[in-house]
Write a protein that holds these residues in place. Structure first.
Motif, PDB file in Angstrom:
ATOM      1  N   ARG A   1      45.584  43.029  32.527  1.00  0.00           N
ATOM      2  CA  ARG A   1      44.506  42.822  33.573  1.00  0.00           C
ATOM      3  C   ARG A   1      45.149  42.553  35.062  1.00  0.00           C
ATOM      4  O   ARG A   1      44.581  43.232  35.901  1.00  0.00           O
ATOM      5  CB  ARG A   1      43.830  41.579  33.183  1.00  0.00           C
ATOM      6  CG  ARG A   1      42.494  41.387  34.027  1.00  0.00           C
ATOM      7  CD  ARG A   1      41.874  39.974  33.578  1.00  0.00           C
ATOM      8  NE  ARG A   1      42.454  38.820  34.022  1.00  0.00           N
ATOM      9  CZ  ARG A   1      42.530  38.549  35.165  1.00  0.00           C
ATOM     10  NH1 ARG A   1      41.845  38.814  36.178  1.00  0.00           N
ATOM     11  NH2 ARG A   1      43.190  37.232  35.497  1.00  0.00           N
ATOM     12  N   VAL A   2      46.111  41.863  35.094  1.00  0.00           N
ATOM     13  CA  VAL A   2      46.619  41.481  36.387  1.00  0.00           C
ATOM     14  C   VAL A   2      47.739  42.608  36.981  1.00  0.00           C
ATOM     15  O   VAL A   2      47.614  42.706  38.279  1.00  0.00           O
ATOM     16  CB  VAL A   2      47.319  40.131  36.448  1.00  0.00           C
ATOM     17  CG1 VAL A   2      47.878  39.566  37.839  1.00  0.00           C
ATOM     18  CG2 VAL A   2      46.337  39.054  36.201  1.00  0.00           C
ATOM     19  N   TRP A   3      48.820  43.067  36.206  1.00  0.00           N
ATOM     20  CA  TRP A   3      49.845  43.858  36.994  1.00  0.00           C
ATOM     21  C   TRP A   3      49.447  45.191  37.469  1.00  0.00           C
ATOM     22  O   TRP A   3      49.835  45.321  38.729  1.00  0.00           O
ATOM     23  CB  TRP A   3      50.903  44.098  35.838  1.00  0.00           C
ATOM     24  CG  TRP A   3      51.430  42.921  35.349  1.00  0.00           C
ATOM     25  CD1 TRP A   3      51.234  41.614  35.371  1.00  0.00           C
ATOM     26  CD2 TRP A   3      52.682  42.977  34.620  1.00  0.00           C
ATOM     27  NE1 TRP A   3      52.314  40.834  35.100  1.00  0.00           N
ATOM     28  CE2 TRP A   3      53.192  41.573  34.043  1.00  0.00           C
ATOM     29  CE3 TRP A   3      53.233  43.822  33.931  1.00  0.00           C
ATOM     30  CZ2 TRP A   3      54.209  41.256  33.429  1.00  0.00           C
ATOM     31  CZ3 TRP A   3      54.627  43.541  33.214  1.00  0.00           C
ATOM     32  CH2 TRP A   3      55.033  42.234  32.982  1.00  0.00           C
ATOM     33  N   PRO A   4      48.356  45.875  37.247  1.00  0.00           N
ATOM     34  CA  PRO A   4      48.009  47.025  37.855  1.00  0.00           C
ATOM     35  C   PRO A   4      47.811  46.459  39.414  1.00  0.00           C
ATOM     36  O   PRO A   4      47.968  47.617  40.360  1.00  0.00           O
ATOM     37  CB  PRO A   4      46.779  47.676  37.465  1.00  0.00           C
ATOM     38  CG  PRO A   4      46.964  47.190  36.009  1.00  0.00           C
ATOM     39  CD  PRO A   4      47.639  45.732  35.954  1.00  0.00           C
ATOM     40  N   GLU A   5      47.289  45.583  40.007  1.00  0.00           N
ATOM     41  CA  GLU A   5      46.798  45.122  41.338  1.00  0.00           C
ATOM     42  C   GLU A   5      47.866  44.374  41.743  1.00  0.00           C
ATOM     43  O   GLU A   5      48.025  44.520  43.054  1.00  0.00           O
ATOM     44  CB  GLU A   5      45.637  44.407  41.116  1.00  0.00           C
ATOM     45  CG  GLU A   5      44.350  45.241  40.711  1.00  0.00           C
ATOM     46  CD  GLU A   5      44.102  46.238  41.793  1.00  0.00           C
ATOM     47  OE1 GLU A   5      44.284  46.078  42.793  1.00  0.00           O
ATOM     48  OE2 GLU A   5      43.295  47.214  41.259  1.00  0.00           O
ATOM     49  N   ASP A   6      48.529  43.525  41.076  1.00  0.00           N
ATOM     50  CA  ASP A   6      49.700  42.750  41.384  1.00  0.00           C
ATOM     51  C   ASP A   6      50.911  42.538  40.636  1.00  0.00           C
ATOM     52  O   ASP A   6      51.206  41.654  39.923  1.00  0.00           O
ATOM     53  CB  ASP A   6      48.898  41.216  41.806  1.00  0.00           C
ATOM     54  CG  ASP A   6      49.705  39.990  42.443  1.00  0.00           C
ATOM     55  OD1 ASP A   6      50.762  40.761  43.138  1.00  0.00           O
ATOM     56  OD2 ASP A   6      49.802  39.024  42.228  1.00  0.00           O
ATOM     57  N   PRO A   7      51.585  43.741  40.810  1.00  0.00           N
ATOM     58  CA  PRO A   7      52.849  43.667  39.710  1.00  0.00           C
ATOM     59  C   PRO A   7      53.744  42.376  40.123  1.00  0.00           C
ATOM     60  O   PRO A   7      54.043  42.358  41.298  1.00  0.00           O
ATOM     61  CB  PRO A   7      53.491  45.147  39.900  1.00  0.00           C
ATOM     62  CG  PRO A   7      52.978  45.573  41.509  1.00  0.00           C
ATOM     63  CD  PRO A   7      51.682  44.652  41.484  1.00  0.00           C
TER      64      PRO A   7
END
Length: 379
Positions: free
Chosen positions: A40-46
């Motif tokens: 959920r998070v990594w694509p926007e905030d790796p």
């Protein structure tokens, strides 16, 4: 989203949680929650440190799930902080041993290995084994409960781990998940963690077998026997890698059954045509395998090799020493009788073998052999 990265990090993260004292089942659930959050998070905030991020989130999920348990509160107070990333090599190795615990059935050990070490979802594993997701979820849950009380610092049995990985490999390909490729990935990972010639032997065996995969089936999906395969479709680079790994393992002079099996596979792969196969040397390697394992299945395969090296009568004599209830015994008998010129008996045995076949593809192949011989006989 780099799914391969997530899967490669999973065992190390799980190992860290268990090493810190988390119950295996609860730790595995927490890691799965962390993986979902990463998707959920990594694509926007790796994150700069993906493993450290997963450890942090998984540990917090574990603490959240156990916060109401007073017995765990002291541990929570001590460690409820940003965990520093740590090496997961030893933890990963222990996970292999834990997932191949002798208290587990082979099917449970395979499922748990794919989930905990391979980082696969229950849905993926269920699809690979063609069972309902709920069924696989129950199997994995039971396996997790079984190993939850096992101490994580106990030495494991490498032979059991290798057998579990070989079971995964032999499942081959089904649906969206390539279990053969997954087994190779996990065995490579294990080989990087443990210096043992049998681990190298298993990896070599997998690579050489997998290299022939493209030639094993015809365009209509039917099986193609080794002798009839188009060797131009084999992956020569993968074969070369497997042979190189095998030679290094054999040079250590600590022969084991996977090294011997890989040596047999290498001899098949080395022949430019089926007629050039060095059957005499293959029989010698089967003799080593019999000495190492005493396995009736190995003796059955040896009978085929003897039939090629010394003639079908010799092969049938070797086969006569084995019980006819062995899997594939009837199919081997059919092949050797065909080689010996007794087409009527061979055709009848091919039909009998087809009735005992474990899957549809093998059944169809054996029935085609029977039909071919009956056509030759004018029936």
């Amino acid at each position: 989203m780099d799914e391969a990265l997530l899967r490669s990090l999973t065992p190390g993260v799980l190992g860290i949680l268990v090493r810190r004292g988390a119950d295996f089942a609860a730790a595995e659930d927490a890691v799965q929650d962390a993986l979902v959050e990463a998707v959920r998070v990594w694509p926007e905030d790796p994150p700069r440190d993906p493993k450290g991020w997963l450890v942090t989130v998984a540990w917090r999920r574990f603490l959240d799930a156990t916060r109401a348990d007073a017995a765990r509160r002291r541990r929570e107070d001590v460690v409820d902080e940003e965990p520093a990333p740590v090496s997961g090599v030893d933890d990963t190795l222990q996970l292999y041993f834990l997932c191949a615990h002798p208290s587990l059935t082979p099917s449970s050990a395979v499922a748990l290995t794919l989930r905990a070490v391979g980082g696969l979802t229950t849905r993926q594993i269920a699809r690979a084994y063609l069972v309902p997701e709920a069924t696989m979820a129950q199997r994995i849950s039971r396996a997790k409960r079984t190993v939850s009380g096992v101490r994580f610092d106990q030495p494991g049995d490498a032979a059991t781990v290798l057998r579990v990985l070989y079971l995964v490999f032999n499942e081959g390909y089904s649906g969206e998940l390539d279990l053969a490729a997954e087994a190779i990935r996990l065995t490579r990972q294990l080989a990087a963690s443990i210096d043992h010639p049998e681990v190298a032997g298993l990896l070599a065996l997998m690579l050489i077998h997998h290299a022939r995969r493209a030639g094993r089936t015809a365009p209509d999906g039917s099986l193609v026997p080794l002798a009839e395969q188009d060797r131009g479709r084999w992956d020569t680079a993968m074969i070369a890698e497997g042979v190189e790994i095998l030679q290094a393992a054999l040079a250590r002079d600590r022969l084991g059954e996977f090294q011997a099996q890989a040596a047999i596979a290498a001899l098949h792969a080395d022949a430019s045509t089926a007629a050039e196969t060095d059957w005499v040397q293959i029989v010698e390697w089967y003799d080593e395998l019999v000495r190492l394992t005493g396995s009736p299945v190995v003796r059955l395969n040896r009978a085929v090799a003897v039939g090629e090296a010394d003639g079908p009568r010799a092969g049938l004599a070797a086969l006569a020493e084995l019980h006819d209830t062995l899997p594939r015994h009837t199919a081997v008998a059919a092949y050797l009788h065909e080689r010996d010129g007794d087409l009527a008996k061979a055709a009848r045995l091919y039909v009998e073998a087809a009735e005992k076949a474990p899957n549809l593809a093998e059944r169809d192949h054996l029935m085609r052999q029977a039909a071919r011989l009956n056509t030759r006989r004018g029936h």
